[in-house]
Structures are given as structure tokens and as C-alpha cells.
Design a protein around this motif. Structure first.
Motif, PDB file in Angstrom:
ATOM      1  N   THR A  55      67.875 -30.019 -28.650  1.00 30.20           N
ATOM      2  CA  THR A  55      67.541 -30.090 -27.227  1.00 30.20           C
ATOM      3  C   THR A  55      66.258 -30.877 -27.025  1.00 30.20           C
ATOM      4  OG1 THR A  55      68.531 -27.903 -26.939  1.00 30.20           O
ATOM      5  CG2 THR A  55      67.161 -28.727 -25.149  1.00 30.20           C
ATOM      6  N   GLU A  56      65.269 -30.606 -27.875  1.00 27.56           N
ATOM      7  CA  GLU A  56      63.989 -31.312 -27.770  1.00 27.56           C
ATOM      8  C   GLU A  56      64.162 -32.794 -28.077  1.00 27.56           C
ATOM      9  OE1 GLU A  56      61.087 -29.054 -30.148  1.00 27.56           O
ATOM     10  OE2 GLU A  56      62.498 -27.411 -29.984  1.00 27.56           O
ATOM     11  N   VAL A  57      64.987 -33.105 -29.100  1.00 29.63           N
ATOM     12  CA  VAL A  57      65.225 -34.502 -29.457  1.00 29.63           C
ATOM     13  C   VAL A  57      65.911 -35.230 -28.316  1.00 29.63           C
ATOM     14  CG1 VAL A  57      66.472 -36.047 -31.023  1.00 29.63           C
ATOM     15  CG2 VAL A  57      65.307 -34.036 -31.934  1.00 29.63           C
ATOM     16  N   LEU A  58      66.868 -34.566 -27.651  1.00 34.25           N
ATOM     17  CA  LEU A  58      67.565 -35.175 -26.515  1.00 34.25           C
ATOM     18  C   LEU A  58      66.575 -35.598 -25.439  1.00 34.25           C
ATOM     19  CD1 LEU A  58      70.087 -35.841 -24.804  1.00 34.25           C
ATOM     20  CD2 LEU A  58      70.131 -33.437 -24.100  1.00 34.25           C
ATOM     21  N   LEU A  59      65.605 -34.736 -25.136  1.00 32.08           N
ATOM     22  CA  LEU A  59      64.629 -35.044 -24.088  1.00 32.08           C
ATOM     23  C   LEU A  59      63.736 -36.211 -24.502  1.00 32.08           C
ATOM     24  CD1 LEU A  59      63.632 -31.395 -23.116  1.00 32.08           C
ATOM     25  CD2 LEU A  59      65.361 -32.855 -22.074  1.00 32.08           C
ATOM     26  N   ILE A  60      63.367 -36.265 -25.783  1.00 37.61           N
ATOM     27  CA  ILE A  60      62.519 -37.352 -26.267  1.00 37.61           C
ATOM     28  C   ILE A  60      63.275 -38.677 -26.243  1.00 37.61           C
ATOM     29  CG2 ILE A  60      61.267 -38.225 -28.278  1.00 37.61           C
ATOM     30  CD1 ILE A  60      60.691 -35.298 -29.002  1.00 37.61           C
ATOM     31  N   LEU A  61      64.567 -38.627 -26.598  1.00 41.23           N
ATOM     32  CA  LEU A  61      65.362 -39.850 -26.635  1.00 41.23           C
ATOM     33  C   LEU A  61      65.512 -40.478 -25.250  1.00 41.23           C
ATOM     34  CD1 LEU A  61      68.253 -38.804 -29.070  1.00 41.23           C
ATOM     35  CD2 LEU A  61      66.460 -40.482 -29.509  1.00 41.23           C
ATOM     36  N   CYS A  62      65.392 -39.659 -24.211  1.00 42.65           N
ATOM     37  CA  CYS A  62      65.625 -40.151 -22.852  1.00 42.65           C
ATOM     38  C   CYS A  62      64.358 -40.574 -22.124  1.00 42.65           C
ATOM     39  CB  CYS A  62      66.350 -39.080 -22.026  1.00 42.65           C
ATOM     40  SG  CYS A  62      68.000 -38.705 -22.622  1.00 42.65           S
ATOM     41  N   GLY A  63      63.188 -40.358 -22.699  1.00 39.26           N
ATOM     42  CA  GLY A  63      61.961 -40.741 -22.017  1.00 39.26           C
ATOM     43  C   GLY A  63      61.595 -39.755 -20.926  1.00 39.26           C
ATOM     44  N   HIS A  73      64.012 -26.723 -16.396  1.00 41.77           N
ATOM     45  CA  HIS A  73      62.577 -26.525 -16.565  1.00 41.77           C
ATOM     46  C   HIS A  73      62.124 -27.080 -17.913  1.00 41.77           C
ATOM     47  CE1 HIS A  73      63.419 -22.886 -13.824  1.00 41.77           C
ATOM     48  NE2 HIS A  73      62.833 -23.805 -13.095  1.00 41.77           N
ATOM     49  N   ALA A  74      62.907 -26.771 -18.952  1.00 43.31           N
ATOM     50  CA  ALA A  74      62.567 -27.271 -20.288  1.00 43.31           C
ATOM     51  C   ALA A  74      62.481 -28.786 -20.287  1.00 43.31           C
ATOM     52  CB  ALA A  74      63.627 -26.812 -21.298  1.00 43.31           C
ATOM     53  N   CYS A  75      63.371 -29.423 -19.556  1.00 45.52           N
ATOM     54  CA  CYS A  75      63.393 -30.883 -19.469  1.00 45.52           C
ATOM     55  C   CYS A  75      62.033 -31.413 -19.047  1.00 45.52           C
ATOM     56  CB  CYS A  75      64.465 -31.307 -18.466  1.00 45.52           C
ATOM     57  SG  CYS A  75      64.536 -33.069 -18.128  1.00 45.52           S
ATOM     58  N   SER A  76      61.433 -30.791 -18.057  1.00 44.54           N
ATOM     59  CA  SER A  76      60.148 -31.257 -17.548  1.00 44.54           C
ATOM     60  C   SER A  76      58.997 -30.873 -18.468  1.00 44.54           C
ATOM     61  CB  SER A  76      59.909 -30.682 -16.146  1.00 44.54           C
ATOM     62  OG  SER A  76      58.674 -31.120 -15.621  1.00 44.54           O
ATOM     63  N   TYR A  77      58.949 -29.609 -18.878  1.00 44.81           N
ATOM     64  CA  TYR A  77      57.802 -29.132 -19.641  1.00 44.81           C
ATOM     65  C   TYR A  77      57.740 -29.740 -21.037  1.00 44.81           C
ATOM     66  CZ  TYR A  77      57.307 -25.842 -15.824  1.00 44.81           C
ATOM     67  OH  TYR A  77      57.142 -25.282 -14.578  1.00 44.81           O
ATOM     68  N   VAL A  78      58.891 -29.907 -21.693  1.00 41.80           N
ATOM     69  CA  VAL A  78      58.891 -30.524 -23.023  1.00 41.80           C
ATOM     70  C   VAL A  78      58.466 -31.981 -22.936  1.00 41.80           C
ATOM     71  CG1 VAL A  78      60.342 -31.256 -24.960  1.00 41.80           C
ATOM     72  CG2 VAL A  78      60.584 -28.960 -24.032  1.00 41.80           C
ATOM     73  N   ARG A  79      58.976 -32.691 -21.938  1.00 41.96           N
ATOM     74  CA  ARG A  79      58.615 -34.102 -21.790  1.00 41.96           C
ATOM     75  C   ARG A  79      57.111 -34.275 -21.625  1.00 41.96           C
ATOM     76  NH1 ARG A  79      63.218 -36.166 -17.519  1.00 41.96           N
ATOM     77  NH2 ARG A  79      64.423 -37.438 -18.965  1.00 41.96           N
ATOM     78  N   PHE A  80      56.506 -33.487 -20.743  1.00 36.20           N
ATOM     79  CA  PHE A  80      55.070 -33.646 -20.503  1.00 36.20           C
ATOM     80  C   PHE A  80      54.249 -33.105 -21.665  1.00 36.20           C
ATOM     81  CE2 PHE A  80      56.480 -33.756 -15.938  1.00 36.20           C
ATOM     82  CZ  PHE A  80      56.223 -35.112 -15.787  1.00 36.20           C
ATOM     83  N   GLY A 138      62.535 -36.989 -14.620  1.00 37.62           N
ATOM     84  CA  GLY A 138      63.865 -37.066 -14.018  1.00 37.62           C
ATOM     85  C   GLY A 138      64.605 -35.746 -14.115  1.00 37.62           C
ATOM     86  N   HIS A 139      65.700 -35.638 -13.351  1.00 39.71           N
ATOM     87  CA  HIS A 139      66.492 -34.414 -13.326  1.00 39.71           C
ATOM     88  C   HIS A 139      67.337 -34.263 -14.579  1.00 39.71           C
ATOM     89  CE1 HIS A 139      66.388 -34.312  -8.645  1.00 39.71           C
ATOM     90  NE2 HIS A 139      65.435 -33.580  -9.169  1.00 39.71           N
ATOM     91  N   LEU A 140      67.742 -33.034 -14.826  1.00 44.04           N
ATOM     92  CA  LEU A 140      68.729 -32.729 -15.858  1.00 44.04           C
ATOM     93  C   LEU A 140      70.029 -32.359 -15.149  1.00 44.04           C
ATOM     94  CD1 LEU A 140      69.214 -32.279 -18.927  1.00 44.04           C
ATOM     95  CD2 LEU A 140      68.676 -29.874 -18.536  1.00 44.04           C
ATOM     96  N   HIS A 141      71.104 -33.045 -15.523  1.00 44.00           N
ATOM     97  CA  HIS A 141      72.409 -32.805 -14.903  1.00 44.00           C
ATOM     98  C   HIS A 141      73.382 -32.267 -15.940  1.00 44.00           C
ATOM     99  CE1 HIS A 141      71.424 -35.259 -11.265  1.00 44.00           C
ATOM    100  NE2 HIS A 141      70.664 -35.882 -12.132  1.00 44.00           N
ATOM    101  N   LEU A 142      74.215 -31.321 -15.527  1.00 47.26           N
ATOM    102  CA  LEU A 142      75.336 -30.941 -16.371  1.00 47.26           C
ATOM    103  C   LEU A 142      76.388 -32.038 -16.299  1.00 47.26           C
ATOM    104  CD1 LEU A 142      75.787 -27.148 -15.551  1.00 47.26           C
ATOM    105  CD2 LEU A 142      74.963 -28.142 -17.673  1.00 47.26           C
ATOM    106  N   LYS A 143      77.155 -32.236 -17.378  1.00 50.46           N
ATOM    107  CA  LYS A 143      78.129 -33.311 -17.433  1.00 50.46           C
ATOM    108  C   LYS A 143      79.080 -33.239 -16.238  1.00 50.46           C
ATOM    109  CE  LYS A 143      81.736 -35.350 -20.296  1.00 50.46           C
ATOM    110  NZ  LYS A 143      82.542 -35.224 -21.542  1.00 50.46           N
ATOM    111  N   GLY A 144      79.264 -34.375 -15.581  1.00 51.67           N
ATOM    112  CA  GLY A 144      80.195 -34.479 -14.470  1.00 51.67           C
ATOM    113  C   GLY A 144      79.644 -33.998 -13.150  1.00 51.67           C
ATOM    114  N   SER A 145      78.366 -33.581 -13.117  1.00 49.52           N
ATOM    115  CA  SER A 145      77.770 -33.083 -11.873  1.00 49.52           C
ATOM    116  C   SER A 145      76.690 -34.042 -11.393  1.00 49.52           C
ATOM    117  CB  SER A 145      77.164 -31.690 -12.087  1.00 49.52           C
ATOM    118  OG  SER A 145      76.450 -31.270 -10.934  1.00 49.52           O
ATOM    119  N   ALA A 146      76.745 -34.374 -10.102  1.00 44.70           N
ATOM    120  CA  ALA A 146      75.720 -35.250  -9.528  1.00 44.70           C
ATOM    121  C   ALA A 146      74.491 -34.459  -9.117  1.00 44.70           C
ATOM    122  CB  ALA A 146      76.294 -35.979  -8.315  1.00 44.70           C
TER     123      ALA A 146
END
Length: 537
Positions: free
Chosen positions: A332-340, A87-94, A303-311
Motif C-alpha cells: 500500500t505504501e509503495v503504491l502511494l509512492i509510485l503515484c507521487g 486518509h492513508a493516501c494523504s498522510y503517507v504521501r506527506f 490527489g484523491h484515492l478512488h476505488l476501481k471503477g468509481s469516479a
């Protein structure tokens, strides 16, 4: 509107008034009968930005119905459990996108978010906890808001709840039926949207994810979806022309925004997993209600957030999620920004390490620049003309990057390049004139008894001990490629220096090691609060 939090009722009135003005100022030229899936270029004001539009699968000029104003609608959470990093992945990005629009390009964002506070999962959780669904939804809505606050996400202008808008939903469904795009079952208790009634207009997002139909033997077509369904025994219900029941999931969202008015939405956002069938069905029923060709002009999907090694995506239903409380951090916030925005993210120790490294690089540069301005960092003369030139180039590059589909990775790259060149000029010299520096410090503080003078002396002593501990042994043989090692008996001194630095940090004394020298700064509780406030705003 975005930053000022007033009572919910006032928010709703203001937001709907703004939408009503927008729809009537610019007319409803696109709200006429039509067919096909072709995207219609909006009439209005070109913002000068481009964004990837999921409706066209390409970048389009961002044209707003009203100059300097963007109406923005987002799908909120279904509040039956704790929010997770997906959820954070989506809300922080937008949130970042909305900040870019408002702070860099001067566009006021009128943002509304709908919270699903009645749902099968909420009802199931209420049975498990032996409390009412209202208690479950209220509790996890507050948890969600706290999590968003911890991530510094700016709240929307208004939160709209499904249970507060059921009367609008009933009227919305009635009009869809009158327009010939929905039907009731023989029993008269269910209402389904008739996909065939809109012909080839259905399928704007097909291909985003695999098509799926809802179960139900009483439907005309398997792809028809529920607008209203009867409530089962012991389930919450509302009165309607079709009996006691509750809304279908897809009808919840668009109704709360624009019931009773001819509204065209600028931007609709959400996770890519919601594109089909959820957003597809929202579009179908809204355009059927308004009898228009294009209800929302731009769809932005993260886009989706995946745990390492999980499709598989991070999801509560898949039990593979990490809660925001466990992993919330600036990294965590920087990671989301770095990925677009649209890219999928692989959440792992290595990706977090990369984000932390980027954040530390920027933080180190800021502290280094502050230390230089305070006279605590002795280095070669800074080439100001070169830095001013690079700063102008960076500003231009950042604006161009963010105007081109909110390209945060490219913008961050430009900033990191500036930081790199700044750090090159802030390299400390190996020898420092201690007497001149100390006299200057004492003169500034009116004597040698101040806290700053004590910290300066302590830092200087620690630096000398550390330099002694870091002295390397001679190479074992002439011409050996092996790097000389530290003297084993001096390693405890180095560890003591690190311990002293770490022990002083909670007391408000931050020491930064920079090559052969160290810099320091004193942070009071008030200063730290100010820094947190600046970061949140």
C-alpha cells in the motif's frame, strides 16, 4: 522535535517559540495591507528544491523563512470513525515528503497537526452510542494514531486539539471583528466572516473544486462562513461574548497554530478536496486577523484515492471506503509512492499487484546480494566497476528527481533501473561445485554439525528434487512452436518443494528459488525485529 515525543505542553511551547523567532528574525514585510490574489515570493533561504504550489498552480522554488527549518501545518482527521485508505493516501504521501526534506536535504521539519475533536458528526455519533462526544473523539483519535503507526508515518511534533484551544479561537474571532472582517447576527449568537470585506483577495483556490456556500438565512452573503455558532440543546458548548456555542469548522485550524503572534507559515498540506472552501477560508480569516498579504507561502495538496471503477473519492460519508486495518501493507505504501503527491490513485487489485511486484523485485535483489556476499549464490564474476558507476548515476538521478517537486515516481524508476542491472549480474550459473561450497561452509562453521550446514544440505536436496520436477518433456513434433510441458507424474514433487519452503518460513528459514539453484537465509526473531525497526526509522 519531529522524532522525539515529549509531553504535549512542551511541544506546543517549543513549536510556538520557533515560529515566534522565525517571524521576528525575518520581520513581517509581507504582513501589511494589500489586495489581489498574486502570490508573493517569500523572503528567506532558498532550499534548492522546487515544489508545486496550489496557490500559483505551478512549481515554485521552496524558500524557507529560516535556514534549514520548515514550519509545516497539516489538517488532521475529524475523529468520529475509523480512518480509511483515503486518509492513508494523504498522510503517507506527506510523510514521505517530510522524510525527503529532513533525511536527504537536512531540513528540520516542525510539523503541527490539528485534530477536530468536536464536530456535528462527532456529536451525532455520541448520541448513537449514548456516550459523551469526548469519549468518541478520544477513542477514534487513538485509533487514528495506531493506524498511522502501522503505516510507519512519523508523528507530528505536536497534535493540537480544537477543544483545548477554544479560548484562543474566541480571541481570534474578536480581533477579526475589530479589523472589520466579521459580523454578528441580529440575535448576536452567530458570527460570520464577511467575504466582501476582503474584495478580490478571496478566491485563491477557486477552480480546484466546485464553489459552495454554507446554508444560513441570517448571513449577509451566501459565501460568508461561520466563525462561531450557538450550540443546540444537549450539545457541548463554551462561553463566549456571543453566548454559549462552539467554533465553526474553518476557524479551528489556523488559530491553534498561531494565535497571538505574527506568524508566516512555510508549508500547509491537505487533501485536494479541502482546497476550497476549507483552505480558502483559512487563508481569508488568517490574513484578516494578521492584516497581512500572505499567511502561508506554499500549499501542497494530495490527489484523491478512488476505488476501481468509481469516479468518486474514497470517503466515509459516501460509504465507499476501505479501512486501513483491512488493507495495511508495505505494498500500500509503495503504491502511494509510485503515484507521487498530486496524482489521483485508482485503488484496485491490478494497481496493488503492480506495487507488490515492484516491492518484490527490490526485496529479491537485496536477498540475492546478501546471498552472493555469503557465498551462497554461485554466479559469474560481478563487474564491480560498472555497478559503482551505475550507483553514482542512480544517486544523482534520485536527488535531482526528489529536488524537483518531490518526484518519487521518477526516483523509484531510477532505483528500479539499478536493481535491474544488479539482478542481471546475480544470475545463478546452471552448474555448481557442491563439494567446494560444502567444504567452505563446514570450514566456516568449524564442522558439519551446525544448523547452517543442515539448512544447506536440506536446501541442496530440495533444489535437486525441484530441478528433477521441472524437467520438461520433449516437444511432440520436430519444429513445433508449442512449449514442452512438465511430466504430469512429477508435479506433486514440485508442489511438495513449495510446501517445504512455505513451512520453513515461519520457522525462520527463508528459501529463495533462483533459476536452477536456491539460496537460503536464517532469520531469528531478533533479526526480524531489527528489520522492522530499520524500516520504521
Amino acid at each position: 522535535l519531529v522524532t522525539t515525543r515529549r509531553r504535549c505542553g512542551v511541544h506546543v511551547l517549543v513549536l510556538r517559540a520557533a515560529l515566534w523567532v522565525t517571524s521576528r528574525q525575518h520581520g513581517s514585510s509581507s504582513c501589511v495591507g494589500g489586495s489581489g490574489r498574486k502570490w508573493i515570493t517569500p523572503a528567506g533561504f532558498d532550499s534548492g528544491l522546487k515544489t508545486y504550489n496550489s496557490l500559483t498552480k505551478q512549481k515554485e522554488p521552496l524558500i524557507l523563512a529560516r535556514e534549514g527549518v520548515a514550519t509545516w501545518y497539516s489538517c488532521g482527521p475529524t475523529v468520529y470513525d475509523h480512518a480509511h485508505l483515503g486518509h492513508a493516501c494523504s498522510y503517507v504521501r506527506f510523510d514521505v515528503l517530510q522524510r525527503i526534506l529532513s533525511r536527504l536535504f537536512g531540513i528540520t521539519v516542525l510539523h503541527a497537526m490539528v485534530i477536530t475533536d468536536i464536530d456535528d458528526k462527532i456529536i451525532k455519533r455520541s448520541w448513537e452510542e449514548n456516550v459523551s462526544p469526548a469519549v468518541i473523539s478520544s477513542m477514534f483519535e487513538e485509533e487514528f494514531k495506531k493506524d498511522m503507526l502501522s503505516l510507519k508515518v512519523i508523528p507530528p511534533a505536536v497534535y493540537l486539539r480544537v477543544t483545548e484551544n477554544v479560548h484562543h479561537i474566541v480571541a481570534f474571532i474578536q480581533r477579526i471583528i475589530q479589523n472589520g472582517h466579521a459580523y454578528t447576527t441580529k440575535e448576536g449568537e452567530d458570527v460570520f466572516f464577511d467575504i466582501r470585506s476582503i474584495g478580490d483577495r478571496y478566491g485563491k483556490f477557486v477552480g480546484a473544486v466546485e464553489s459552495q456556500g454554507e446554508a444560513g438565512e441570517c448571513k449577509v452573503d451566501k459565501t460568508d462562513f461561520a466563525l462561531w455558532k450557538p450550540s443546540k440543546p444537549q450539545e457541548p458548548f463554551w462561553e463566549s461574548p456571543w453566548g454559549r456555542g462552539r467554533p465553526g469548522w474553518h476557524i479551528e485550524f489556523c488559530v491553534s497554530m498561531d494565535a497571538g503572534s505574527s506568524v508566516q507559515l512555510d508549508v500547509h498540506s491537505g487533501g485536494i478536496d479541502l482546497a476550497f472552501p476549507h483552505h480558502e477560508n483559512e487563508v481569508a480569516q488568517s490574513e484578516a486577523y494578521h492584516q497581512c498579504e500572505q499567511w502561508a507561502n506554499y500549499f501542497l495538496h494530495s490527489g484523491h484515492l478512488h476505488l476501481k471503477g468509481s469516479a468518486e473519492k474514497m470517503s466515509k460519508s459516501l460509504k465507499n471506503y476501505v479501512t486501513i486495518k483491512v488493507k495495511t501493507s508495505s505494498s500500500t505504501e509503495v503504491l502511494l509512492i509510485l503515484c507521487g503527491v498530486s496524482a489521483a490513485i485508482d485503488y484496485s487489485d491490478s494497481s496493488m499487484s503492480e506495487a507488490r511486484s515492484s516491492l518484490e523485485t527490490i526485496t529479491t535483489f537485496i536477498h540475492g546480494a546478501q546471498a552472493y556476499m555469503k557465498g551462497q549464490l554461485q554466479c559469474s564474476p560481478v563487474q564491480e566497476a560498472s555497478l559503482w558507476e551505475r550507483l553514482a548515476e542512480t544517486k544523482s538521478s534520485v536527488l535531482k528527481s526528489l529536488a524537483d517537486d518531490f518526484d518519487t515516481p521518477r526516483a523509484v524508476s531510477a532505483v528500479m533501473n539499478l536493481v535491474y542491472h544488479g539482478n542481471r549480474q546475480l544470475q545463478p550459473v546452471s552448474k555448481v561445485s557442491h563439494c567446494v561450497e560444502l567444504k567452505t561452509l563446514e570450514r566456516e562453521n568449524g564442522g558439519g554439525g551446525s544448523l547452517e550446514a543442515v539448512v544447506e544440505q536440506l536446501t541442496r536436496f530440495r533444489s535437486e528434487v525441484r530441478a528433477f520436477a521441472l524437467t520438461r518433456q520433449d516437444a511432440p513434433t520436430v519444429g513445433s512452436s508449442k512449449k514442452p510441458g512438465l511430466y504430469p507424474d512429477r508435479i506433486p514433487l514440485l508442489k511438495s518443494c513449495d510446501t517445504l519452503r512455505n513451512d520453513l518460513a515461519p520457522l525462520g528459514v527463508l528459501i529463495k528459488d533462483r533459476g536452477a539453484t536456491s539460496t537460503w537465509e536464517i532469520t531469528t526473531g531478533k533479526q526480524r525485529d531489527d528489520e522492522e525497526h530499520d524500516a520504521s526509522s
